[in-house]
Design a protein around this motif. Structure first.
Motif, PDB file in Angstrom:
ATOM      1  N   GLU A  73      42.997  48.543  31.938  1.00 28.76           N
ATOM      2  CA  GLU A  73      42.594  48.707  33.351  1.00 28.76           C
ATOM      3  C   GLU A  73      43.770  49.293  33.706  1.00 28.76           C
ATOM      4  N   TYR A  77      41.506  49.153  39.616  1.00 29.36           N
ATOM      5  CA  TYR A  77      40.631  48.133  39.105  1.00 29.36           C
ATOM      6  C   TYR A  77      40.840  46.459  38.452  1.00 29.36           C
ATOM      7  N   LYS A  80      40.137  44.733  41.597  1.00 28.04           N
ATOM      8  CA  LYS A  80      38.255  45.336  42.743  1.00 28.04           C
ATOM      9  C   LYS A  80      37.596  44.135  42.073  1.00 28.04           C
ATOM     10  N   HIS A  81      37.565  44.233  40.518  1.00 28.14           N
ATOM     11  CA  HIS A  81      35.971  43.380  39.819  1.00 28.14           C
ATOM     12  C   HIS A  81      36.980  41.882  39.426  1.00 28.14           C
ATOM     13  N   ASN A  82      37.732  41.658  39.813  1.00 30.99           N
ATOM     14  CA  ASN A  82      38.156  40.284  39.629  1.00 30.99           C
ATOM     15  C   ASN A  82      38.539  40.161  38.022  1.00 30.99           C
ATOM     16  N   SER A  83      38.810  41.027  37.191  1.00 31.12           N
ATOM     17  CA  SER A  83      39.023  40.740  35.765  1.00 31.12           C
ATOM     18  C   SER A  83      40.231  39.637  35.693  1.00 31.12           C
TER      19      SER A  83
END
Length: 181
Positions: A73, A77, A80-83
């Motif tokens: 990622e 990204y 933003k998606h707290n990966s």
């Protein structure tokens, strides 16, 4: 089309390149290989299949098989998606030296170029590398050639390990397995 022992790693480098160019924000990269009767026949024919571990003065390697898929990622990204972040790829370097399969000499200039290109693109100095995930396949000539290149570039005190000691040589999947370990 990537093929052979490094195609799993090439898929990771390709995904990194696409994400870096902002064409995509998420990519899945994979490497996979399985053993077949043809695989067994060819490796036996060339006399490279054995039970030797990487960097062990051996004459062949243990065949393995497997598959690895890695989700890459962009930083934006992922944030933003707290990966959960496991690692960051800052650069890739690749080079190729075509030769006969039975030729077990290592092309030191080609390997050095791939390493130094990757470091240059990442803005790193060789001295900043503290661990090497090596190719190490169990064939003495290849393993010795590889270790000699690392000694020339990094000195003698850098740890070098190969995932193949645990998995066998899964060819296309091996390099991706090394990243996933």
């Amino acid at each position: 089309v990537a093929n052979g022992a490094q195609s799993g790693l090439q898929s990771v480098c390709y995904a990194h390149s696409v994400i870096s160019s902002k064409e995509e924000s998420v990519m899945v990269a994979a490497g996979t290989d399985e053993n077949t009767d043809v695989t067994e026949y060819l490796y036996n024919k060339y006399g490279v299949k054995s039970n030797d571990l990487p960097y062990s003065e051996g004459k062949g390697f243990v065949l393995g098989e497997g598959s690895v898929s890695i989700v890459l990622e962009s930083k934006e990204y992922a944030d933003k998606h707290n990966s959960k972040k496991y690692a960051e790829i800052v650069s890739c370097g690749m080079a190729h030296s075509p030769k006969e399969y039975s030729d077990q000499r290592v092309d030191g200039d080609t390997v050095k170029r791939a390493i130094t290109d990757a470091c240059k693109k990442a803005g790193l100095f060789l001295e900043q590398i503290d661990f090497i995930s090596g190719f190490g396949c169990g064939i003495k000539e290849i393993d010795h050639g590889e270790l000699e290149i690392y000694r020339e570039l990094f000195g003698v005190n850098k740890p070098v390990l190969s995932v193949k000691a645990a998995t066998g040589d899964a060819r296309a999947a091996s390099a991706a397995m090394a990243l996933a370990q």
